[in-house]
Design an enzyme around this catalytic site. Structure first.
Site, PDB file in Angstrom:
ATOM      1  N   GLY A 142      46.057  36.958  40.761  1.00  0.00           N
ATOM      2  CA  GLY A 142      45.453  37.295  42.053  1.00  0.00           C
ATOM      3  C   GLY A 142      45.639  36.204  43.096  1.00  0.00           C
ATOM      4  O   GLY A 142      46.016  36.473  44.243  1.00  0.00           O
ATOM      5  N   THR A 143      45.402  34.967  42.708  1.00  0.00           N
ATOM      6  CA  THR A 143      45.454  33.870  43.683  1.00  0.00           C
ATOM      7  C   THR A 143      46.839  33.781  44.311  1.00  0.00           C
ATOM      8  O   THR A 143      46.975  33.731  45.549  1.00  0.00           O
ATOM      9  CB  THR A 143      45.080  32.538  42.986  1.00  0.00           C
ATOM     10  OG1 THR A 143      43.772  32.701  42.412  1.00  0.00           O
ATOM     11  CG2 THR A 143      45.075  31.376  43.951  1.00  0.00           C
TER      12      THR A 143
ATOM     13  N   GLN B  75      39.243  43.089  42.016  1.00  0.00           N
ATOM     14  CA  GLN B  75      38.109  43.653  41.254  1.00  0.00           C
ATOM     15  C   GLN B  75      38.039  45.170  41.368  1.00  0.00           C
ATOM     16  O   GLN B  75      37.078  45.774  40.886  1.00  0.00           O
ATOM     17  CB  GLN B  75      36.782  43.033  41.728  1.00  0.00           C
ATOM     18  CG  GLN B  75      36.658  41.548  41.468  1.00  0.00           C
ATOM     19  CD  GLN B  75      36.495  41.201  39.974  1.00  0.00           C
ATOM     20  OE1 GLN B  75      36.255  42.076  39.127  1.00  0.00           O
ATOM     21  NE2 GLN B  75      36.631  39.924  39.653  1.00  0.00           N
TER      22      GLN B  75
ATOM     23  N   THR C 164      62.226  32.718  36.205  1.00  0.00           N
ATOM     24  CA  THR C 164      62.338  33.728  35.146  1.00  0.00           C
ATOM     25  C   THR C 164      61.007  34.453  35.003  1.00  0.00           C
ATOM     26  O   THR C 164      59.945  33.827  34.976  1.00  0.00           O
ATOM     27  CB  THR C 164      62.714  33.044  33.807  1.00  0.00           C
ATOM     28  OG1 THR C 164      63.927  32.334  34.019  1.00  0.00           O
ATOM     29  CG2 THR C 164      62.902  34.056  32.692  1.00  0.00           C
TER      30      THR C 164
ATOM     31  N   CYS D 173      33.816  30.844  39.191  1.00  0.00           N
ATOM     32  CA  CYS D 173      34.424  29.654  39.784  1.00  0.00           C
ATOM     33  C   CYS D 173      33.371  28.701  40.310  1.00  0.00           C
ATOM     34  O   CYS D 173      33.510  27.497  40.203  1.00  0.00           O
ATOM     35  CB  CYS D 173      35.336  30.036  40.947  1.00  0.00           C
ATOM     36  SG  CYS D 173      36.403  31.399  40.527  1.00  0.00           S
TER      37      CYS D 173
ATOM     38  N   GLY E 203      46.050  40.913  36.385  1.00  0.00           N
ATOM     39  CA  GLY E 203      46.016  41.562  35.077  1.00  0.00           C
ATOM     40  C   GLY E 203      44.787  41.258  34.236  1.00  0.00           C
ATOM     41  O   GLY E 203      44.262  42.139  33.556  1.00  0.00           O
TER      42      GLY E 203
HETATM   43  N1  PLP Z   1      40.104  37.774  44.055  1.00  0.00           N
HETATM   44  C1  PLP Z   1      39.018  38.189  43.399  1.00  0.00           C
HETATM   45  C2  PLP Z   1      38.104  39.179  44.054  1.00  0.00           C
HETATM   46  C3  PLP Z   1      38.726  37.693  42.123  1.00  0.00           C
HETATM   47  O1  PLP Z   1      37.625  38.100  41.485  1.00  0.00           O
HETATM   48  C4  PLP Z   1      39.624  36.759  41.547  1.00  0.00           C
HETATM   49  C5  PLP Z   1      39.325  36.159  40.216  1.00  0.00           C
HETATM   50  O2  PLP Z   1      38.191  35.899  39.890  1.00  0.00           O
HETATM   51  C6  PLP Z   1      40.766  36.381  42.263  1.00  0.00           C
HETATM   52  C7  PLP Z   1      40.962  36.907  43.513  1.00  0.00           C
HETATM   53  C8  PLP Z   1      41.755  35.421  41.676  1.00  0.00           C
HETATM   54  O3  PLP Z   1      42.514  36.053  40.666  1.00  0.00           O
HETATM   55  P1  PLP Z   1      43.282  35.177  39.543  1.00  0.00           P
HETATM   56  O4  PLP Z   1      42.246  34.645  38.621  1.00  0.00           O
HETATM   57  O5  PLP Z   1      44.186  36.158  38.864  1.00  0.00           O
HETATM   58  O6  PLP Z   1      44.041  34.135  40.270  1.00  0.00           O
END
Ligand code: PLP
Length: 385
Positions: free
Chosen positions: A74-75, A181, A238, A328, A202
């Site tokens: 996600g990040t 989410q 890769t 976090c 994922g």
């Molecule tokens: N965005 C939301 C709403 C999330 O809950 C999270 C993870 O907690 C992220 C982004 C970040 O995703 P990732 O952990 O795959 O980097």
């Protein structure tokens, strides 16, 4: 307490890898281990796995396969989307978002503020909801990007993403949605929601950590964070093929769940939890309970009675794993920015627990939480006085 006897209610932080995904991982690590770019039969086999995983994920969100870029999660997807818009609209240096975004978005945008960008964070109300009028007024001619969540990771509150995206698109503003989410938990169909970019991860729905994707609408140019030839030049390096194949399997499983009664069952368990705890603990509140929410997330506000960390520690010792605010921020004792943005005071924010359920959660597990939590809260209250 082992993983099999524990009660895991922290699925918004991460989920257990589904057995079918773990099997796919092992197969890709030990049998189909070729590089999809290699020009031999093992490479060809790997390439077909990549194609098939992309098709499965595309199906889950109503995209076409070429609209997906696989990422590390996600990040990275969020950063990729924001960076792409910076290149698409270099002269428009105003970015509009909300006060309750995930830190993956907020931290990146805060860093941009030091580089000549104006970042406008639209406030939410006590329920965690946005006013469409305020969003409308915030989107000026200087705005390049509007970025917002689909479902909030701490409260589960859903934003009306379709209406929000339409408002922004009518103004010619690029739209990114953090659907980390939402994907896998509720129907997400990018053919109905006019976003340009959408991020997913994922490990929030049964795939391993470290793999995700960015949806980039056909015709929209994504600037690579890591230039290279893979992913049609949109992400070099890769491919994490085991992770990607597991993500494809997780997408298939999620699609089957969404077509079953599982979301309704998770919703019913969420109600059971909230009603049971309210009956036992009287003065508690559920943050965001007046807003539409994704099934399975309960943000339980103990009203400042007791620090969440104390309660979580006692729950953990009984094999019940939940979290405070977001995972976090749980490392530190700073109150959650989401809860503060919703108007909770510091004490309330610091005495909020988050329970996040999954399709693996059972009614018996929920009943155990309802049975043990009130005593734990009373015990913690006595100890903290
Ligand atoms: N965005 C939301 C709403 C999330 O809950 C999270 C993870 O907690 C992220 C982004 C970040 O995703 P990732 O952990 O795959 O980097």
């Amino acid at each position: 307490m082992t993983a099999s006897t524990s009660i895991y209610l922290d699925n918004n932080a991460t989920t257990r890898v589904a057995k079918q995904c773990a099997d796919a991982l092992v197969r890709m690590l030990t049998a189909c281990y070729g590089n999809p770019s290699s020009k031999h039969s093992l490479g060809d086999a790997a390439k077909s796995e990549l194609i098939s995983a992309r098709a499965k994920l595309a199906m889950l969100i109503g995209a076409t396969p070429s609209e997906l870029v696989f990422t590390s999660g996600g990040t990275e997807s969020i950063h990729h989307a924001i960076t792409s818009v910076m290149a698409l609209a270099p002269e428009r240096r105003r970015i509009v978002t909300t006060t309750v975004e995930h830190s993956a978005t907020l931290k990146f945008l805060e860093a941009l503020e030091g580089h000549g960008y104006e970042v406008v964070k639209i406030p939410v109300d006590r329920n965690g909801e946005l006013s469409l009028d305020t969003v409308d007024r915030s989107l000026t001619d200087e705005t390049g990007l509007f970025s917002c969540l689909w479902a909030n990771n701490e409260t589960g509150v859903l934003f009306p993403i379709e209406a929000l995206a339409r408002i922004a698109k009518e103004r010619g503003i690029w739209v990114h949605c953090d659907a980390v989410q939402a994907v896998g938990k509720l129907p997400v169909d990018v053919s109905l929601v006019p976003v340009d970019f959408l991020s997913l991860s994922g490990h929030k729905f049964g795939a391993p950590k470290g793999v995700g994707a960015l949806f980039v609408r056909k015709g929209v140019k994504a600037t690579a964070l890591h230039p290279g030839s893979q992913e049609r030049g949109r992400r070099g390096g890769t491919e994490n093929l085991p992770g990607i194949v597991a993500l494809g399997v997780a997408a298939e499983l999620a699609q089957q769940r969404l077509q079953s009664d599982i979301p309704a069952r998770i919703q019913a368990l969420t109600h059971q939890l909230e009603a049971g705890l309210k009956a036992e603990l009287g003065s508690i509140r559920i943050n965001g309970d007046k807003a539409p929410r994704v099934p399975g997330t309960t943000s339980l506000n103990l009203g400042g009675m007791v620090p969440a960390e104390m309660v979580l520690d006692k729950l953990d010792r009984k094999g019940i794993h939940a979290s405070a605010g977001s995972a976090c921020s749980a490392a530190g004792s700073a109150p959650s920015h989401v809860l503060i943005a919703m108007g909770l005071d510091e004490n309330e924010a610091l005495s909020t627990l988050r329970f996040s359920l999954s399709h693996e959660t059972t009614a018996d597990q929920i009943q155990i939480v309802i049975d043990v939590l009130p005593e734990i809260v009373r015990e913690a209250m006595n100890e903290s006085q």
